[in-house]
Design an enzyme around this catalytic site. Structure first.
Site, PDB file in Angstrom:
ATOM      1  N   GLN A  26      73.743  65.995  10.555  1.00  0.00           N
ATOM      2  CA  GLN A  26      75.021  66.023  11.287  1.00  0.00           C
ATOM      3  C   GLN A  26      75.303  67.427  11.859  1.00  0.00           C
ATOM      4  O   GLN A  26      74.373  68.154  12.121  1.00  0.00           O
ATOM      5  CB  GLN A  26      76.183  65.551  10.387  1.00  0.00           C
ATOM      6  CG  GLN A  26      76.163  64.048  10.095  1.00  0.00           C
ATOM      7  CD  GLN A  26      75.172  63.627   9.042  1.00  0.00           C
ATOM      8  OE1 GLN A  26      75.178  64.155   7.945  1.00  0.00           O
ATOM      9  NE2 GLN A  26      74.335  62.680   9.350  1.00  0.00           N
ATOM     10  N   LYS A  65      67.873  69.640  15.161  1.00  0.00           N
ATOM     11  CA  LYS A  65      67.573  70.187  13.819  1.00  0.00           C
ATOM     12  C   LYS A  65      66.192  69.749  13.339  1.00  0.00           C
ATOM     13  O   LYS A  65      65.492  70.494  12.670  1.00  0.00           O
ATOM     14  CB  LYS A  65      68.638  69.724  12.809  1.00  0.00           C
ATOM     15  CG  LYS A  65      70.050  70.170  13.165  1.00  0.00           C
ATOM     16  CD  LYS A  65      71.078  69.568  12.235  1.00  0.00           C
ATOM     17  CE  LYS A  65      71.236  68.077  12.361  1.00  0.00           C
ATOM     18  NZ  LYS A  65      71.791  67.603  13.650  1.00  0.00           N
ATOM     19  N   GLY A 117      69.513  61.061  12.456  1.00  0.00           N
ATOM     20  CA  GLY A 117      68.311  60.632  13.160  1.00  0.00           C
ATOM     21  C   GLY A 117      67.654  61.887  13.680  1.00  0.00           C
ATOM     22  O   GLY A 117      68.165  62.516  14.597  1.00  0.00           O
ATOM     23  N   HIS A 118      66.581  62.306  13.041  1.00  0.00           N
ATOM     24  CA  HIS A 118      65.926  63.561  13.413  1.00  0.00           C
ATOM     25  C   HIS A 118      64.588  63.249  14.056  1.00  0.00           C
ATOM     26  O   HIS A 118      63.744  62.575  13.456  1.00  0.00           O
ATOM     27  CB  HIS A 118      65.743  64.456  12.174  1.00  0.00           C
ATOM     28  CG  HIS A 118      67.053  64.912  11.597  1.00  0.00           C
ATOM     29  ND1 HIS A 118      67.150  65.757  10.528  1.00  0.00           N
ATOM     30  CD2 HIS A 118      68.327  64.644  11.965  1.00  0.00           C
ATOM     31  CE1 HIS A 118      68.433  65.986  10.257  1.00  0.00           C
ATOM     32  NE2 HIS A 118      69.161  65.302  11.117  1.00  0.00           N
ATOM     33  N   ASP A 159      72.846  66.066  16.388  1.00  0.00           N
ATOM     34  CA  ASP A 159      71.789  65.841  17.388  1.00  0.00           C
ATOM     35  C   ASP A 159      71.427  67.087  18.177  1.00  0.00           C
ATOM     36  O   ASP A 159      71.019  67.012  19.339  1.00  0.00           O
ATOM     37  CB  ASP A 159      72.194  64.715  18.372  1.00  0.00           C
ATOM     38  CG  ASP A 159      72.449  63.411  17.655  1.00  0.00           C
ATOM     39  OD1 ASP A 159      71.779  63.165  16.642  1.00  0.00           O
ATOM     40  OD2 ASP A 159      73.320  62.650  18.104  1.00  0.00           O
TER      41      ASP A 159
HETATM   42  P1  GDP Z   1      68.739  66.215  15.365  1.00  0.00           P
HETATM   43  O1  GDP Z   1      69.510  65.047  14.864  1.00  0.00           O
HETATM   44  O2  GDP Z   1      69.555  67.477  15.354  1.00  0.00           O
HETATM   45  O3  GDP Z   1      67.417  66.394  14.690  1.00  0.00           O
HETATM   46  O4  GDP Z   1      68.436  65.912  16.917  1.00  0.00           O
HETATM   47  P2  GDP Z   1      67.922  64.494  17.526  1.00  0.00           P
HETATM   48  O5  GDP Z   1      66.502  64.287  17.151  1.00  0.00           O
HETATM   49  O6  GDP Z   1      68.885  63.403  17.207  1.00  0.00           O
HETATM   50  O7  GDP Z   1      68.111  64.773  19.078  1.00  0.00           O
HETATM   51  C1  GDP Z   1      67.445  65.810  19.724  1.00  0.00           C
HETATM   52  C2  GDP Z   1      66.529  65.213  20.805  1.00  0.00           C
HETATM   53  O8  GDP Z   1      66.127  66.233  21.683  1.00  0.00           O
HETATM   54  C3  GDP Z   1      65.245  64.639  20.260  1.00  0.00           C
HETATM   55  O9  GDP Z   1      64.863  63.549  21.055  1.00  0.00           O
HETATM   56  C4  GDP Z   1      64.248  65.787  20.375  1.00  0.00           C
HETATM   57  O10 GDP Z   1      62.886  65.349  20.491  1.00  0.00           O
HETATM   58  C5  GDP Z   1      64.708  66.414  21.644  1.00  0.00           C
HETATM   59  N1  GDP Z   1      64.504  67.849  21.787  1.00  0.00           N
HETATM   60  C6  GDP Z   1      64.611  68.840  20.840  1.00  0.00           C
HETATM   61  N2  GDP Z   1      64.489  70.046  21.395  1.00  0.00           N
HETATM   62  C7  GDP Z   1      64.289  69.838  22.718  1.00  0.00           C
HETATM   63  C8  GDP Z   1      64.135  70.698  23.848  1.00  0.00           C
HETATM   64  O11 GDP Z   1      64.159  71.925  23.750  1.00  0.00           O
HETATM   65  N3  GDP Z   1      63.990  70.105  25.069  1.00  0.00           N
HETATM   66  C9  GDP Z   1      63.963  68.760  25.231  1.00  0.00           C
HETATM   67  N4  GDP Z   1      63.808  68.260  26.450  1.00  0.00           N
HETATM   68  N5  GDP Z   1      64.115  67.916  24.199  1.00  0.00           N
HETATM   69  C10 GDP Z   1      64.299  68.448  22.965  1.00  0.00           C
HETATM   70  P1  IMO Z   2      72.139  63.958  13.009  1.00  0.00           P
HETATM   71  O1  IMO Z   2      71.680  64.442  11.663  1.00  0.00           O
HETATM   72  C1  IMO Z   2      75.412  62.705  15.604  1.00  0.00           C
HETATM   73  C2  IMO Z   2      78.769  60.603  13.718  1.00  0.00           C
HETATM   74  C3  IMO Z   2      78.926  59.139  14.076  1.00  0.00           C
HETATM   75  C4  IMO Z   2      80.440  59.007  13.970  1.00  0.00           C
HETATM   76  C5  IMO Z   2      80.788  59.905  12.791  1.00  0.00           C
HETATM   77  C6  IMO Z   2      80.936  59.159  11.458  1.00  0.00           C
HETATM   78  O2  IMO Z   2      71.149  63.095  13.704  1.00  0.00           O
HETATM   79  O3  IMO Z   2      72.628  65.089  13.829  1.00  0.00           O
HETATM   80  P2  IMO Z   2      79.168  58.074   9.789  1.00  0.00           P
HETATM   81  O4  IMO Z   2      78.169  56.970   9.987  1.00  0.00           O
HETATM   82  O5  IMO Z   2      78.552  59.369   9.369  1.00  0.00           O
HETATM   83  O6  IMO Z   2      80.313  57.687   8.898  1.00  0.00           O
HETATM   84  O7  IMO Z   2      79.815  58.301  11.259  1.00  0.00           O
HETATM   85  O8  IMO Z   2      79.719  60.836  12.687  1.00  0.00           O
HETATM   86  N1  IMO Z   2      77.435  60.971  13.190  1.00  0.00           N
HETATM   87  C7  IMO Z   2      76.506  61.634  13.900  1.00  0.00           C
HETATM   88  N2  IMO Z   2      76.512  62.042  15.192  1.00  0.00           N
HETATM   89  N3  IMO Z   2      74.360  63.001  14.794  1.00  0.00           N
HETATM   90  C8  IMO Z   2      74.352  62.613  13.500  1.00  0.00           C
HETATM   91  O9  IMO Z   2      73.377  62.978  12.649  1.00  0.00           O
HETATM   92  C9  IMO Z   2      75.454  61.882  13.003  1.00  0.00           C
HETATM   93  N4  IMO Z   2      75.763  61.347  11.799  1.00  0.00           N
HETATM   94  C10 IMO Z   2      76.977  60.820  11.925  1.00  0.00           C
HETATM   95  O10 IMO Z   2      78.451  58.864  15.380  1.00  0.00           O
HETATM   96  O11 IMO Z   2      81.046  59.549  15.114  1.00  0.00           O
HETATM   97 MG    MG Z   3      70.106  63.122  15.471  1.00  0.00          MG
END
Ligand code: GDP
Ligand code: IMO
Ligand code: MG
Length: 420
Positions: free
Chosen positions: A220, A16, A40-41, A13
């Site tokens: 991840q 990416k 979840g991107h 999270d």
């Molecule tokens: P990922 O799994 O690495 O793609 O990250 P996620 O989407 O799960 O979580 C990142 C969250 O931060 C998302 O809701 C993005 O829209 C948000 N986000 C990304 N970069 C920034 C930033 O620079 N500032 C803020 N406020 N939000 C951001």
């Molecule tokens: P993105 O791509 C954050 C965590 C789960 C749990 C562990 C194992 O959005 O960064 P799993 O379902 O993979 O067997 O769960 O890994 N986990 C993540 N945490 N971002 C993710 O993906 C994750 N994918 C798995 O919360 O702790």
């Molecule tokens: Mg994510």
């Protein structure tokens, strides 16, 4: 020609999705290489938020080819739903014939395994990721290419189903799964997804030979890697540079750039150690302001200070050529900001390397360096201006790790980004 890998340097999270979407502008191919719909991107385009779990973050660009690589585990129902949810234009999608299929018994088993662990549960996303990779390693998995032929599906199910049913029985998980029922489901998936299934390794390599830019979108983060994460509180794939190469079917030597993505602070979803976790109002402030709730599960993310000991390990394993620092806006207007630079164990010994033993880690306390905060009024993204205090913070991270910073992110949208 660049082959760029986007790697989550923390516990996932990191942002990416945003970085991939941003860099996809100049790329011919965007490929996912590992993980599945545990990812979840989030990408924000024209004020609209898109949450992608399986589709690569290049999918919204018509001219980009999106590839689900061989290292990914695919839940076809989730993929079909995600495709249905897309409105407007999208680029071409291809799925590796070697990618493994998450079957209904994998998801049921994930739930059964977790409940049986009680307090020591991992806190998985419950999507059947671990059980699917287990079947892959046990050589009883079903691959996307297998869906193309009835006899192969039956042959595979005859091996996989009895073992999975025995496990489900062990966990007391009710089900009515049969070979006939699953064969029908596989046929349905073939009808809807068959046209996308191919040998994607050949394709990616062809585009590399043509001199085009390729993006490998990690899912991840390094610290939930099955090898180097906080085992057993990890996922079941390898979100590393090596994993990206293998999972998309290219030679590691073809990778030219490795972007390590890190938040300016730190979050974790699920169980496991977290030395810099903030169980106080600062942690709550970061969670609220940063909207730190899981994109996949909606669970509140645990929040804490940036940890350079963790990032040293990520860099050692992945070889970052640059860093992308995300969510600096969330730390704006704080009086002071801390960064963990080392751990001190219960004997007073200071260590700079992330230990493999979780029981030893539990005896460690973070050693912090404190920085003066910055004011949001000193930021002008369009002119690339950042306050001196933010510059000091960024310089310290870059110099400590020996990695240049290429991207600074100050908001979720594409234009809330400064490129260095
Ligand atoms: P990922 O799994 O690495 O793609 O990250 P996620 O989407 O799960 O979580 C990142 C969250 O931060 C998302 O809701 C993005 O829209 C948000 N986000 C990304 N970069 C920034 C930033 O620079 N500032 C803020 N406020 N939000 C951001
Ligand atoms: P993105 O791509 C954050 C965590 C789960 C749990 C562990 C194992 O959005 O960064 P799993 O379902 O993979 O067997 O769960 O890994 N986990 C993540 N945490 N971002 C993710 O993906 C994750 N994918 C798995 O919360 O702790
Ligand atoms: Mg994510």
């Amino acid at each position: 020609m660049k082959v760029t890998t986007i790697i989550g340097a923390q516990w996932g999270d990191e942002g990416k999705g945003k970085v991939t979407d941003y860099l996809a502008d100049n790329s011919k191919v965007v490929a996912r290489s590992q993980g599945g719909n545990n990812a979840g991107h989030t990408i924000v385009v024209g004020g609209k938020k898109h949450k992608l779990h399986l589709l690569p973050s290049g999918i919204l660009r018509k001219e980009v080819i999106s590839i689900i690589g061989n290292g990914v585990v695919v839940n076809p129902d989730v993929l079909l739903k995600e495709l249905d949810n897309l409105d407007g234009e999208r680029g071409q999608l291809l799925i590796s014939d070697r990618a493994h299929v998450i079957m209904p018994y994998h998801k049921l088993l994930d739930g059964g395994e977790e409940s049986s662990k009680g307090k020591s549960m991992i806190g998985t996303t419950g999507n059947g990721i671990g059980p699917c990779y287990s079947d892959k390693a046990s050589r009883i998995g079903i691959r996307m290419g297998d869906l193309l032929d009835d006899n192969t599906i039956i042959e595979r199910l005859e091996k996989a189903l009895p073992r999975n049913l025995a496990l489900l029985d062990h966990y007391g998980a009710q089900n009515d799964l049969t070979i006939e029922g699953l064969l029908d489901l596989c046929r349905e998936w073939r009808n809807k997804l068959g046209e996308f299934i191919t040998d994607t390794s050949l394709l990616v390599n062809k585009h590399i030979s043509n001199g085009e830019n390729i993006l490998l979108e990690g899912a991840q983060g390094v610290h939930i890697d099955i090898e180097y994460g906080t085992y057993p509180f990890v996922t079941s794939s390898s979100p590393t540079t090596a994993g990206a190469a293998l999972g998309s079917g290219i030679a590691p030597s073809k990778i030219t750039d490795v972007v390590g993505v890190t938040k300016a602070y730190l979050t974790r979803v699920g169980s496991g150690p977290f030395p810099t976790e903030l169980d106080d109002e600062v942690g709550e402030m970061i969670r609220d302001k940063g909207q730190e709730f899981g994109t996949t599960t909606g669970r509140p993310r645990r929040c804490g200070w940036l940890d350079l000991v963790m990032l040293e390990l990520s860099h050692r394993i992945c070889g970052f050529t640059s860093l992308s620092i995300m969510k600096l806006d969330i730390l704006s207007d704080m009086e002071e900001i801390k960064v963990c630079v080392a751990y001190k164990d219960n004997t007073g010994l200071e260590i700079n390397h992330f230990p493999s033993s979780l029981s030893y880690l539990a005896k460690c306390e973070p050693v912090y360096r404190t920085f003066k905060g910055w004011s949001s009024s000193g930021i002008d993204i369009s002119k690339g201006i950042i306050p001196d205090e933010m510059k000091n913070f960024l310089d310290f991270i870059s110099e400590s790790l020996g990695i240049p910073i290429s991207i600074v992110s100050l908001g979720p949208a594409r234009d809330e980004t400064i490129i260095f």
